[in-house]
Scaffold this active site. Structure first.
Site, PDB file in Angstrom:
ATOM      1  NE  ARG A  50      -4.161   1.743   2.279  1.00 20.42           N
ATOM      2  CZ  ARG A  50      -4.341   2.716   3.168  1.00 20.42           C
ATOM      3  NH1 ARG A  50      -3.472   2.857   4.168  1.00 20.42           N
ATOM      4  NH2 ARG A  50      -5.381   3.524   3.094  1.00 20.42           N
ATOM      5  CB  ILE A  87      -5.608   5.722  -0.851  1.00 18.43           C
ATOM      6  CG1 ILE A  87      -5.415   4.196  -0.884  1.00 18.43           C
ATOM      7  CG2 ILE A  87      -4.903   6.325   0.346  1.00 18.43           C
ATOM      8  CD1 ILE A  87      -3.964   3.773  -1.029  1.00 18.43           C
ATOM      9  CB  SER A  88     -10.740   3.105   0.207  1.00 17.00           C
ATOM     10  OG  SER A  88     -11.560   3.781  -0.712  1.00 17.00           O
ATOM     11  CD  GLN A  89     -11.500   2.100   7.603  1.00 14.94           C
ATOM     12  OE1 GLN A  89     -12.492   2.755   7.277  1.00 14.94           O
ATOM     13  NE2 GLN A  89     -11.426   1.444   8.750  1.00 14.94           N
ATOM     14  N   PRO A  90      -8.251   0.447   4.384  1.00 11.26           N
ATOM     15  CG  PRO A  90      -6.016  -0.136   4.814  1.00 11.26           C
ATOM     16  CD  PRO A  90      -7.012   0.975   5.003  1.00 11.26           C
TER      17      PRO A  90
END
Length: 215
Positions: free
Chosen positions: A35, A61-64
């Site tokens: 990431r 960038i989205s939360q995992p």
């Protein structure tokens, strides 16, 4: 499959599992993608934290956890062709690339797309096909798709995209006009209708019509 030699990645994957992301192929795909490649240099120390991070063009960038939840809900199989709406940093496309035969990804910001393409090339990912365009229109020339993922909040039912699904196909999309939306999973039925289920409350940037003017 490559595994990252970083305790932080292991802790993140353990945390995702504890939150309900338990599909082994999804966890393996996420663990195999660094990431840190997709985040700004000033946020590198947070690359393996379970939180969304800013990228250019006022996007994120989205939360995992959300990446894992949406990817698990999509149920991608090795021979599937997947449409992604909103390439963003390229991280979600990279995760999907480990699971699908091909990923077709549409982004309205040309500068974001250029950077995402560079990162995917850096990771030697060659099964992601990208396009600069209006994500709300999908990619009709390549339809129908086995799976569709939308990484921005549609104001209402994503009708145009639903019609680009194969029978039995699945679409995962946040829906709502407010700051908090509902994550919906749609399954395309043989009679042309769709079954919808609500998965969770989420926060996404809105899905905007057209391509972006930059500069």
């Amino acid at each position: 499959m490559m595994k990252l030699n970083d305790d932080r990645a292991g802790r993140l994957i353990l945390g995702l599992r504890q939150q309900g992301v338990t599909e082994p192929r999804v966890l393996e795909a996420m663990e195999s993608i660094d990431r840190a490649v997709f985040v700004h240099e000033k946020f590198l120390d947070q690359a393996w934290e379970d939180q969304a991070l800013p990228i250019d063009c006022a996007q994120t960038i989205s939360q995992p956890y959300i990446v894992g939840l949406m990817t698990q809900a999509l149920d991608v199989q090795p021979r599937h062709r997947v449409l992604e709406i909103g390439t963003g940093s390229g991280y979600q496309a990279a995760v999907l690339s480990r699971l699908a035969r091909y990923v077709y990804s549409v982004e309205r910001y040309r500068s974001l797309l250029t950077e995402a393409e560079r990162r995917l090339k850096e990771l030697k990912i060659d099964n992601v096909i990208t396009r600069h365009g209006d994500g709300g229109l999908g990619w009709p020339e390549q339809a129908p798709f086995d799976r569709i993922m939308v990484t921005a909040a549609a104001p209402g039912e994503p009708t145009e995209l639903l019609h680009q699904l194969k029978p039995g196909g699945i679409l995962v999309c946040p829906v709502g006009r407010g700051s908090v939306q509902r994550l919906h999973r749609y399954v395309s039925l043989e009679d042309g209708s769709f079954r919808r289920e609500s998965l969770a409350e989420v926060r996404f940037v809105p899905l905007v019509e057209g391509t972006a003017r930059e500069g």
